[in-house]
Design a protein around this motif. Structure first.
Motif, PDB file in Angstrom:
ATOM      1  N   LEU A  72       0.813  -1.220   0.000  1.00 21.09           N
ATOM      2  CA  LEU A  72       0.000   0.000   0.000  1.00 21.09           C
ATOM      3  C   LEU A  72       0.847   1.272   0.000  1.00 21.09           C
ATOM      4  CD1 LEU A  72      -2.838  -1.119   2.453  1.00 21.09           C
ATOM      5  CD2 LEU A  72      -2.979  -0.860  -0.036  1.00 21.09           C
ATOM      6  N   ALA A  73       2.079   1.164  -0.474  1.00 20.56           N
ATOM      7  CA  ALA A  73       2.927   2.348  -0.604  1.00 20.56           C
ATOM      8  C   ALA A  73       2.378   3.221  -1.728  1.00 20.56           C
ATOM      9  CB  ALA A  73       4.364   1.922  -0.897  1.00 20.56           C
ATOM     10  N   HIS A  74       1.771   4.317  -1.353  1.00 22.69           N
ATOM     11  CA  HIS A  74       1.103   5.201  -2.315  1.00 22.69           C
ATOM     12  C   HIS A  74       0.983   6.566  -1.668  1.00 22.69           C
ATOM     13  CE1 HIS A  74      -2.120   6.913  -4.827  1.00 22.69           C
ATOM     14  NE2 HIS A  74      -1.862   5.966  -5.710  1.00 22.69           N
ATOM     15  N   ASP A  75       1.123   7.626  -2.472  1.00 24.56           N
ATOM     16  CA  ASP A  75       1.128   8.961  -1.876  1.00 24.56           C
ATOM     17  C   ASP A  75      -0.244   9.393  -1.356  1.00 24.56           C
ATOM     18  OD1 ASP A  75      -0.135   9.388  -4.278  1.00 24.56           O
ATOM     19  OD2 ASP A  75       1.319  10.835  -5.054  1.00 24.56           O
ATOM     20  N   ARG A  76      -1.300   8.630  -1.661  1.00 23.54           N
ATOM     21  CA  ARG A  76      -2.625   8.975  -1.146  1.00 23.54           C
ATOM     22  C   ARG A  76      -3.081   8.031  -0.037  1.00 23.54           C
ATOM     23  NH1 ARG A  76      -6.797  10.068  -5.861  1.00 23.54           N
ATOM     24  NH2 ARG A  76      -7.978  10.833  -4.064  1.00 23.54           N
ATOM     25  N   ILE A  77      -2.168   7.204   0.443  1.00 28.81           N
ATOM     26  CA  ILE A  77      -2.482   6.264   1.522  1.00 28.81           C
ATOM     27  C   ILE A  77      -1.430   6.402   2.616  1.00 28.81           C
ATOM     28  CG2 ILE A  77      -2.753   3.835   2.168  1.00 28.81           C
ATOM     29  CD1 ILE A  77      -3.411   3.280  -0.805  1.00 28.81           C
ATOM     30  N   ILE A  78      -1.872   6.499   3.852  1.00 30.28           N
ATOM     31  CA  ILE A  78      -0.951   6.438   4.991  1.00 30.28           C
ATOM     32  C   ILE A  78      -1.109   5.053   5.614  1.00 30.28           C
ATOM     33  CG2 ILE A  78      -0.290   7.396   7.222  1.00 30.28           C
ATOM     34  CD1 ILE A  78      -1.484  10.052   6.343  1.00 30.28           C
ATOM     35  N   PRO A  79      -0.143   4.169   5.430  1.00 27.43           N
ATOM     36  CA  PRO A  79      -0.244   2.821   6.000  1.00 27.43           C
ATOM     37  C   PRO A  79       0.097   2.835   7.489  1.00 27.43           C
ATOM     38  CG  PRO A  79       1.836   3.070   4.874  1.00 27.43           C
ATOM     39  CD  PRO A  79       1.103   4.371   4.689  1.00 27.43           C
ATOM     40  N   PRO A  80      -0.055   1.703   8.163  1.00 31.38           N
ATOM     41  CA  PRO A  80       0.331   1.667   9.584  1.00 31.38           C
ATOM     42  C   PRO A  80       1.818   1.972   9.762  1.00 31.38           C
ATOM     43  CG  PRO A  80      -0.899  -0.306   8.966  1.00 31.38           C
ATOM     44  CD  PRO A  80      -0.579   0.417   7.700  1.00 31.38           C
ATOM     45  N   VAL A  81       2.138   2.709  10.800  1.00 27.38           N
ATOM     46  CA  VAL A  81       3.531   3.022  11.128  1.00 27.38           C
ATOM     47  C   VAL A  81       3.878   2.317  12.433  1.00 27.38           C
ATOM     48  CG1 VAL A  81       5.165   4.833  11.763  1.00 27.38           C
ATOM     49  CG2 VAL A  81       3.465   5.253   9.964  1.00 27.38           C
ATOM     50  N   VAL A  82       4.883   1.451  12.392  1.00 25.76           N
ATOM     51  CA  VAL A  82       5.363   0.772  13.596  1.00 25.76           C
ATOM     52  C   VAL A  82       6.752   1.307  13.908  1.00 25.76           C
ATOM     53  CG1 VAL A  82       5.943  -1.445  14.660  1.00 25.76           C
ATOM     54  CG2 VAL A  82       4.013  -1.295  13.066  1.00 25.76           C
TER      55      VAL A  82
END
Length: 360
Positions: A262-272
């Protein structure tokens, strides 16, 4: 596709679950049976605390913890506004006041840098939520607490099995509390929970509190609740424990697959955070147009959920019109949780991530 597939898990451990439940039916000790004591010992060893106290629910565990700390009417407890209602509900049930402090924009956990400014002479505890499967920053939180002589409770309903700097969730503070609701990383087949501590006095108090405040039969030195964990639910958890380490690793693998895909500039994925491991109780992303994405996924029979659409300071029962918690407000407007459980196949993950990318 299931949002959380409990049947797939049961298929792995059907014989063990059935045998454990059958043993309870045979001995008939449905309350305080030997399974409860065995589970408490094994969970305390897993977390690394001296004591585990089984509870009827995660909500009950939070209530027991605060009662053991003597929190009562007029006290203040600092906590996060971005959580399930039980976090603040248990504070208010004791007549205390939840004081909301904003969250970090990346982890969605309470921002330790904002806690000290919220402390008053009425503050009696800090309750930090470890959200979405990742522990809050407990070194920083505990440092603030020590400066002010305050106990810290970890609301670890979503993070049991996670670690912070190599140390297990529930063993990071004065008292750790978790939930064994069926959809949790370690869940039973009903309601259940537990408190963890290495403080002997607090452990004794919590054991008494869960038994209506009694220290021996029909002798009640303190107020308590009916907070016991059922023997059958303990039996289910014992059957699941051998599988749990494998499921934790599967969750981490699937979490990484989602994040990379889901690496995409319009998506913020979970950050661990680098010093954390997550059990991904939820796989939560952030997007600009959540409603449109949710509808697009629904059209493809992909289930989703929103944790949480309304922050607690906007709930009618806790309404704080003057509260300035911009990060919590922003996050609540954009979060969307995708299917997440240890039995997702690579093909299912590809199906979900492809559908998300196409929709955005």
């Amino acid at each position: 596709m299931q949002f959380i597939d409990l049947k797939a898990q049961y298929d792995q451990i059907e014989r063990d679950v059935n045998e454990r439940i059958h043993a309870v039916l045979q001995h008939g000790q449905y309350i305080n049976g030997p399974e409860v004591r065995e589970l408490e010992n094994r969970l305390a060893e897993f977390v690394g605390t001296a004591h585990c106290i089984g509870a009827a629910s995660g909500t009950g565990a939070l209530l027991m913890a605060m009662m053991a700390l003597g929190i009562s009417a007029g006290d203040e407890v600092i906590t996060s506004p971005f959580s399930f209602v039980a976090t603040a509900e248990t504070i208010a049930l004791l007549g205390a006041v939840p004081v909301f402090v904003d969250i970090e924009p990346d982890t969605c956990n309470i921002d330790p840098g904002l806690i000290e400014a919220a402390i008053t002479d009425k503050t009696k505890a800090i309750m930090a939520v470890s959200l979405f499967g990742q522990c809050a920053d407990f070194d920083a939180i505990n440092a603030v607490a020590r400066r002010h002589g305050l106990p810290v409770i970890e609301d670890a309903a979503q993070s049991f099995g996670a670690t912070y700097k190599g140390n297990p969730s529930c063993g990071l503070s004065t008292i750790g509390c978790t939930s064994f609701f069926p959809s949790k990383p370690l869940g039973c087949y009903g309601d259940g929970g537990a408190c963890f501590t290495s403080d002997e006095i607090l452990a004794t108090r919590m054991r008494e509190i869960r038994e209506h405040g009694q220290d021996r039969r029909y002798h009640h030195p303190r107020l308590g609740i009916n907070g016991r964990l059922d023997s059958i639910q303990a039996a289910v958890l014992l059957a699941k424990l051998p599988l749990f380490p494998h499921e934790i690793e599967k969750r981490r693998t699937i979490g990484r697959q989602y994040t990379e895909a889901l690496a995409h500039d319009r998506i913020i994925p979970p950050v661990v955070r680098p010093h954390n491991t997550s059990v991904y109780a939820q796989l939560t992303i952030r997007v600009d147009d959540r409603d449109a994405l949710q509808e697009a996924l629904k059209q493809q029979d992909i289930p989703t959920a929103v944790y949480y659409p309304v922050s607690l300071h906007h709930q009618p029962v806790f309404l704080r019109p003057d509260a300035h918690l911009p990060v919590s407000d922003e996050v609540a407007a954009h979060v969307l949780s995708l299917p997440m459980h240890p039995y997702l196949s690579d093909e299912q993950i590809r199906r979900v991530t492809t559908a998300v990318l196409e929709a955005v």
